[in-house]
Motif scaffolding. Structure first.
Motif, PDB file in Angstrom:
ATOM      1  N   THR A 120       0.842  -1.194   0.000  1.00 14.35           N
ATOM      2  CA  THR A 120       0.000   0.000   0.000  1.00 14.35           C
ATOM      3  C   THR A 120       0.876   1.244   0.000  1.00 14.35           C
ATOM      4  O   THR A 120       1.903   1.307   0.673  1.00 14.35           O
ATOM      5  N   PRO A 121       0.503   2.263  -0.789  1.00 17.93           N
ATOM      6  CA  PRO A 121       1.308   3.486  -0.817  1.00 17.93           C
ATOM      7  C   PRO A 121       1.126   4.275   0.476  1.00 17.93           C
ATOM      8  O   PRO A 121       0.074   4.237   1.118  1.00 17.93           O
ATOM      9  N   ALA A 122       2.177   4.982   0.840  1.00 15.48           N
ATOM     10  CA  ALA A 122       2.112   5.793   2.051  1.00 15.48           C
ATOM     11  C   ALA A 122       1.266   7.027   1.791  1.00 15.48           C
ATOM     12  O   ALA A 122       1.267   7.592   0.705  1.00 15.48           O
ATOM     13  N   HIS A 123       0.528   7.452   2.787  1.00 14.25           N
ATOM     14  CA  HIS A 123      -0.287   8.653   2.654  1.00 14.25           C
ATOM     15  C   HIS A 123       0.614   9.878   2.757  1.00 14.25           C
ATOM     16  O   HIS A 123       1.521   9.933   3.590  1.00 14.25           O
ATOM     17  N   PRO A 124       0.373  10.885   1.924  1.00 11.59           N
ATOM     18  CA  PRO A 124       1.180  12.096   2.027  1.00 11.59           C
ATOM     19  C   PRO A 124       0.869  12.829   3.334  1.00 11.59           C
ATOM     20  O   PRO A 124      -0.242  12.773   3.847  1.00 11.59           O
ATOM     21  N   LYS A 125       1.881  13.496   3.873  1.00 11.81           N
ATOM     22  CA  LYS A 125       1.682  14.214   5.135  1.00 11.81           C
ATOM     23  C   LYS A 125       0.793  15.426   4.945  1.00 11.81           C
ATOM     24  O   LYS A 125       0.003  15.764   5.810  1.00 11.81           O
ATOM     25  N   GLU A 126       0.930  16.086   3.795  1.00 12.67           N
ATOM     26  CA  GLU A 126       0.088  17.244   3.508  1.00 12.67           C
ATOM     27  C   GLU A 126      -0.870  16.869   2.377  1.00 12.67           C
ATOM     28  O   GLU A 126      -0.458  16.288   1.380  1.00 12.67           O
ATOM     29  N   PRO A 127      -2.130  17.198   2.519  1.00 11.04           N
ATOM     30  CA  PRO A 127      -3.048  16.879   1.426  1.00 11.04           C
ATOM     31  C   PRO A 127      -2.718  17.696   0.184  1.00 11.04           C
ATOM     32  O   PRO A 127      -2.272  18.842   0.270  1.00 11.04           O
ATOM     33  N   ALA A 128      -2.911  17.081  -0.957  1.00  9.25           N
ATOM     34  CA  ALA A 128      -2.608  17.765  -2.214  1.00  9.25           C
ATOM     35  C   ALA A 128      -3.594  18.899  -2.429  1.00  9.25           C
ATOM     36  O   ALA A 128      -4.767  18.796  -2.100  1.00  9.25           O
ATOM     37  N   GLY A 129      -3.109  19.997  -2.956  1.00  8.38           N
ATOM     38  CA  GLY A 129      -3.981  21.132  -3.210  1.00  8.38           C
ATOM     39  C   GLY A 129      -4.837  20.888  -4.437  1.00  8.38           C
ATOM     40  O   GLY A 129      -4.422  20.260  -5.391  1.00  8.38           O
ATOM     41  N   TYR A 130      -6.046  21.353  -4.390  1.00  9.86           N
ATOM     42  CA  TYR A 130      -6.945  21.219  -5.520  1.00  9.86           C
ATOM     43  C   TYR A 130      -6.638  22.300  -6.545  1.00  9.86           C
ATOM     44  O   TYR A 130      -6.270  23.416  -6.201  1.00  9.86           O
ATOM     45  N   LEU A 131      -6.811  21.966  -7.797  1.00  9.05           N
ATOM     46  CA  LEU A 131      -6.616  22.933  -8.851  1.00  9.05           C
ATOM     47  C   LEU A 131      -7.774  23.924  -8.834  1.00  9.05           C
ATOM     48  O   LEU A 131      -8.916  23.561  -8.603  1.00  9.05           O
ATOM     49  N   SER A 132      -7.463  25.162  -9.098  1.00 13.92           N
ATOM     50  CA  SER A 132      -8.508  26.170  -9.137  1.00 13.92           C
ATOM     51  C   SER A 132      -9.346  25.971 -10.388  1.00 13.92           C
ATOM     52  O   SER A 132      -8.833  25.717 -11.474  1.00 13.92           O
ATOM     53  N   VAL A 133     -10.639  26.118 -10.226  1.00 12.38           N
ATOM     54  CA  VAL A 133     -11.549  25.865 -11.329  1.00 12.38           C
ATOM     55  C   VAL A 133     -11.502  26.992 -12.351  1.00 12.38           C
ATOM     56  O   VAL A 133     -11.506  26.768 -13.554  1.00 12.38           O
ATOM     57  N   HIS A 134     -11.450  28.226 -11.898  1.00 14.16           N
ATOM     58  CA  HIS A 134     -11.573  29.368 -12.797  1.00 14.16           C
ATOM     59  C   HIS A 134     -10.234  29.933 -13.253  1.00 14.16           C
ATOM     60  O   HIS A 134     -10.214  30.905 -13.997  1.00 14.16           O
ATOM     61  N   ASP A 135      -9.134  29.362 -12.845  1.00 17.59           N
ATOM     62  CA  ASP A 135      -7.833  29.843 -13.304  1.00 17.59           C
ATOM     63  C   ASP A 135      -7.561  29.290 -14.697  1.00 17.59           C
ATOM     64  O   ASP A 135      -7.551  28.083 -14.916  1.00 17.59           O
ATOM     65  N   LEU A 136      -7.359  30.179 -15.643  1.00 19.96           N
ATOM     66  CA  LEU A 136      -7.078  29.789 -17.017  1.00 19.96           C
ATOM     67  C   LEU A 136      -5.650  30.167 -17.365  1.00 19.96           C
ATOM     68  O   LEU A 136      -5.098  31.111 -16.799  1.00 19.96           O
ATOM     69  N   PRO A 137      -5.036  29.478 -18.305  1.00 22.29           N
ATOM     70  CA  PRO A 137      -3.690  29.870 -18.724  1.00 22.29           C
ATOM     71  C   PRO A 137      -3.755  31.217 -19.431  1.00 22.29           C
ATOM     72  O   PRO A 137      -4.799  31.613 -19.951  1.00 22.29           O
ATOM     73  N   PRO A 138      -2.653  31.935 -19.445  1.00 26.02           N
ATOM     74  CA  PRO A 138      -2.660  33.247 -20.106  1.00 26.02           C
ATOM     75  C   PRO A 138      -2.907  33.096 -21.609  1.00 26.02           C
ATOM     76  O   PRO A 138      -2.586  32.071 -22.215  1.00 26.02           O
ATOM     77  N   ASP A 139      -3.475  34.139 -22.220  1.00 22.05           N
ATOM     78  CA  ASP A 139      -3.726  34.119 -23.651  1.00 22.05           C
ATOM     79  C   ASP A 139      -2.409  34.113 -24.413  1.00 22.05           C
ATOM     80  O   ASP A 139      -1.402  34.664 -23.962  1.00 22.05           O
ATOM     81  N   ARG A 140      -2.439  33.525 -25.600  1.00 20.18           N
ATOM     82  CA  ARG A 140      -1.246  33.468 -26.433  1.00 20.18           C
ATOM     83  C   ARG A 140      -1.003  34.828 -27.081  1.00 20.18           C
ATOM     84  O   ARG A 140      -1.940  35.558 -27.381  1.00 20.18           O
ATOM     85  N   ASP A 141       0.262  35.147 -27.307  1.00 16.10           N
ATOM     86  CA  ASP A 141       0.612  36.398 -27.961  1.00 16.10           C
ATOM     87  C   ASP A 141       0.365  36.345 -29.459  1.00 16.10           C
ATOM     88  O   ASP A 141       0.018  37.336 -30.083  1.00 16.10           O
ATOM     89  N   GLN A 142       0.566  35.185 -30.030  1.00 21.10           N
ATOM     90  CA  GLN A 142       0.391  35.055 -31.475  1.00 21.10           C
ATOM     91  C   GLN A 142      -0.574  33.918 -31.770  1.00 21.10           C
ATOM     92  O   GLN A 142      -0.800  33.041 -30.950  1.00 21.10           O
TER      93      GLN A 142
END
Length: 91
Positions: free
Chosen positions: A39-61
């Motif tokens: 069985t894998p060991a449990h991480p000491k700190e829970p993993a952070g959830y990804l933000s739902v509304h964070d989008l990558p920056p728009d492309r320049d070209q």
């Protein structure tokens, strides 16, 4: 008659016990393969959830330059028209 009835009951009970033993034996072989080390060991700190509304920056070209995009769209439109004519002739 009573002895025959007892014999049939005992056979039924023996068959049921045999089937139960086979079923439990099949489960135990899978359980025997598992161990606490697998069985894998449990991480000491829970993993952070990804933000739902964070989008990558728009492309320049643009991904495809506009002149190439127009050329591709024209080729696709011509192919579509050729297929429509071919389908019409096939009917």
């Amino acid at each position: 008659m009573l002895a025959l009835w007892d014999l049939q009951k005992s056979r039924l009970v023996c068959c049921a016990l045999l089937i139960a033993a086979f079923m439990l034996g099949g489960c135990s072989s899978q359980l025997a393969d598992m161990s606490a080390a697998d069985t894998p060991a449990h991480p000491k700190e829970p993993a952070g959830y990804l933000s739902v509304h964070d989008l990558p920056p728009d492309r320049d070209q643009a991904i495809i330059p506009p002149d190439q995009r127009a050329k591709i769209e024209a080729e696709l439109a011509a192919a579509r028209d050729r297929q429509a004519v071919a389908a019409k002739d096939a009917k």
